[in-house]
Design an enzyme around this catalytic site. Structure first.
Site: not given
Lengths: 349, 349
Positions: B176, B134, B239, B214, B252, B232, B235, B112, B228, B224
Site C-alpha cells: 500500500e 471508512k 478485487h 492519503k 489484500h 483504487n 484494486h 447515533r 478518491r 467517494e
C-alpha cells in the site's frame, strides 16, 4: 512525528419540506418505496403515478414499533442488495415514524450512505420525524439505541394521507404541535386556541409552523446538545409512562400530552408557570380528546424509571420546563422533593 | 407551502495521527478497548498502563475478515449496552483493519454516534485504514457493503506493535505504501527505492508520507468521488483476484501488488507508462517478496468479474492507470480488447 488531518469544511445538507399535494417526484434513477402493507393498500395507488424513476421497487415491512428492529432492517437491506440498489439510487420512506426511521437508517448505512426521501403519512411523522435527521432502530435494551443522523433529500407532506388516519392518531400528532407552541411560540399557541385543526387550511398552517420551529432548533444544534433538548418537553415523563404501560396503552403523542401536563405541574411548583397557563395547555389538549392524566401507582418506582432513559446521565434528571407559554428552561437541579410533590398529584385521576 | 431546512455549516472533524511510541492517552471517561484475542495476548500489557479512563472495559472479537460481519458487530454492540456505554464514552479500536472497521462502525451507530480512537497494529491498517473514515462490515453480498463514514478522534501509530507482525503481513502493508508513491509522488518512490523499510526510522518516515498523501486526497474528497478513486490503483484487479481465490490465497496487500503490476501492463498498452517505470515498480515490490503475478485461467471470466465490484456501475469499468511514476489517470474508456490483451499476459506466470 504527527500528521494533522484537516477535515474542516462547509457541509450542505439543506433540503426542502413541501407541504402541498404531491405533483411529481421526478428524475430518480433506481428507487425503492419502503412502506407497510396498510399504507400500501390505502395509498400506493395515489403515490405511484407521481413517481418518475428509471426503475422502481416496492418493499413492505411489518407495521408497528415492535418491528422497528434489526430483523426488519436486515430484511430491508437484503432486498436492496437483491435489487442491486447502487450509490445513486434513492429510498422513499412512505409511512409513519417507524418506516421513516428504518428507511432513513438503511439509507445511512447501505454502501456507507445513499439518498432518501420522506413521505410521512401520519400527522405525528409529518410534524416531528420530517425534521432532525434522526434515524434508527430499537433493540432489547431500549428504543432508538442503534442509529445515525442522516438527512433526507426532500420531505413531501401531503395531508391527503391523513384522510384515512384514525382520530386517535390524528390527536397524537396534534400533541406534538401543541408541544412546539408551548415551548417556543406563544403567538402560535394563541392561534391554536382559536383555530380548528380539523380544517385543512388550518392544519397545513399548523404543520408548517411546527416544522419551522423544529427546523430552527435543529439548525442550531444538529446533534443532541443544549437547545435540541428543549424538544423533550413532556418526553421525560412520557417515556416513563410508555415504559410502565409497555408501549401498549398510549400512543406516543398521547403519552406526551400527559407528560406535558406533568411537566406543567412541576413548572408550577417551581414558580415557572401560572395555574392559568397550565390550564390553557390542558384545555387545548382536551379539545382534541387527548388524555391529560395517568394514574401513578407507585411514585418511587416512577421516579426510578427516569434513570433508565438514555438521555439521563448518571444521577441527574434533565427536565424541560415551560416558563409560562412560549418559553422554557432546561434544568437538572430540581430538588427530588419537588419532583415527588408533582408526581403525587397524579396518584389519582 | 414549503419550508427550507438550512443545514449548511462548517463541520470540523479534524484529528491528529501520532506516529511515535504511545505515552499516555488521557482524560477518557468510560472507554472500551475492542481487540482480538491474539493482539490482546501480545500487546494489551503494553497498552493498558498508557490508558487513563474513569472506567475501562475490554471486548475481544474473533480474528479475521470472515468475522467482519453482522454477528460480531451485534456481539460488540450488546457488550456496549451491558456496560452502559454512554454518549460521552470512547471506543478504542486496537488491532488491524477488521477491528478498526467494525469498531468504527459500532461507534458510528451506537446511540447515533460516539467517539472512537484507532490504535492500528498492522502496517496495512497503519498506512491505510487510519485515514479516510471508512467503517463497515461484510455480508453475503460482498465486502464493506454495510457501513458509514465516521472519523476517529485520534490515531496512534506505534511501530512497537509491528515487532510481532509476520513478514508476509509486513510486506502486504508495504504494497500500500508503494501504491501511494506510484500514484502520487515520484520523489517518494525514488526514496523507497533507496531506503530499507526494515529500518525503524525509514519505516516511520514511509508511514508518515503515505498517511500525508492519503490525507491530502481524502481532504479534497471525503466521500467517494473523483480524486478518491485514485486510491483504487491496483484494486480493480486485486478485487477480482481475491474473489477468484476466495480471499484465501493472498493477503489484500499481496493481491494489490499483483493488481498494480496488471494495471501497469494495461498502462503500457495505453502508452501511459514506459516499460522501464513498470519494471521499477515490479522490482520494488519483489524486494519485499511481494507476489507480482497471478495466473489467470480464464480471461473472459476474469473480465466478467470486474462488474461484480460495487464501484463498477453498469457496463463501464473505471481503471486507475499510472502515468509514469508519480501521476495517474482515471478512465472508463479503455477498449475491451486492450484489457483482454493485458490480461492475456498473465495467463502464464
Amino acid at each position: 512525528m504527527q500528521v494533522d488531518i484537516s477535515l474542516k469544511k462547509i457541509e450542505d445538507r439543506s433540503y426542502t419540506i413541501f407541504i402541498e399535494p404531491i405533483e411529481k417526484i421526478r428524475n430518480l434513477s433506481k428507487a425503492v418505496i419502503v412502506t407497510n402493507p396498510k399504507v400500501a393498500g390505502l395509498h400506493l395507488g395515489y403515490l405511484l403515478p407521481k413517481i418518475e424513476a428509471s426503475e422502481l421497487y416496492i418493499v413492505t415491512l411489518p407495521d408497528g414499533e415492535d418491528y422497528k428492529n434489526e430483523q426488519a432492517l436486515n430484511y430491508l437491506l437484503e432486498r436492496l442488495f437483491d435489487h442491486k440498489i447502487d450509490r445513486k439510487s434513492t429510498l422513499i420512506a412512505f409511512g409513519g415514524g417507524v418506516i421513516g426511521d428504518m428507511t432513513g437508517f438503511a439509507a445511512a448505512i447501505y454502501q456507507r450512505g445513499i439518498d432518501f426521501i420522506q413521505i410521512p403519512t401520519t400527522l405525528l411523522s409529518q410534524v416531528d420525524a420530517s425534521v432532525g435527521g434522526k434515524t434508527g432502530i430499537n433493540n432489547r435494551f431500549g428504543k432508538n439505541l442503534i442509529g445515525a443522523f442522516h438527512q433526507p433529500k426532500a420531505v413531501y407532506i401531503d395531508t391527503h394521507f391523513l384522510t384515512t388516519l384514525p382520530q386517535r392518531e390524528f390527536a397524537a400528532g396534534v400533541a406534538e404541535i401543541v408541544k412546539m407552541a408551548v415551548v417556543f411560540d406563544k403567538e402560535f399557541f394563541a392561534w391554536l386556541e382559536e383555530h380548528d385543526l380539523y380544517e385543512e387550511e388550518h392544519l397545513k398552517y399548523a404543520i408548517k409552523r411546527s416544522v419551522e420551529l423544529k427546523a430552527a432548533i435543529v439548525a442550531k444544534d444538529e446533534r443532541e446538545g443544549g437547545m435540541r433538548a428543549s424538544l423533550n418537553y413532556g418526553h421525560t415523563f412520557a417515556h416513563v409512562i410508555e415504559n410502565e404501560t409497555n408501549y401498549k396503552r398510549f400512543l406516543h403523542g398521547e403519552a406526551v400530552a400527559i407528560g406535558m401536563v406533568m411537566a406543567n405541574e412541576l413548572a408550577k411548583l417551581m414558580d415557572l408557570m401560572s395555574q392559568e397557563d397550565a390550564q390553557r395547555v390542558k384545555t387545548l389538549l382536551e379539545k382534541y380528546n387527548l388524555p391529560t392524566c395517568y394514574e401513578i401507582k407507585d411514585v418511587d418506582s416512577f421516579y426510578e424509571h427516569f434513570f433508565l432513559d438514555k438521555k439521563t446521565q448518571a444521577d441527574k434528571i434533565k427536565f424541560v420546563l415551560p416558563r409560562g407559554v412560549g418559553d422554557f428552561v432546561i434544568t437538572d437541579s430540581v430538588p427530588k422533593e419537588r419532583v415527588f410533590e408533582a408526581l403525587k398529584r397524579f396518584t389519582r385521576c
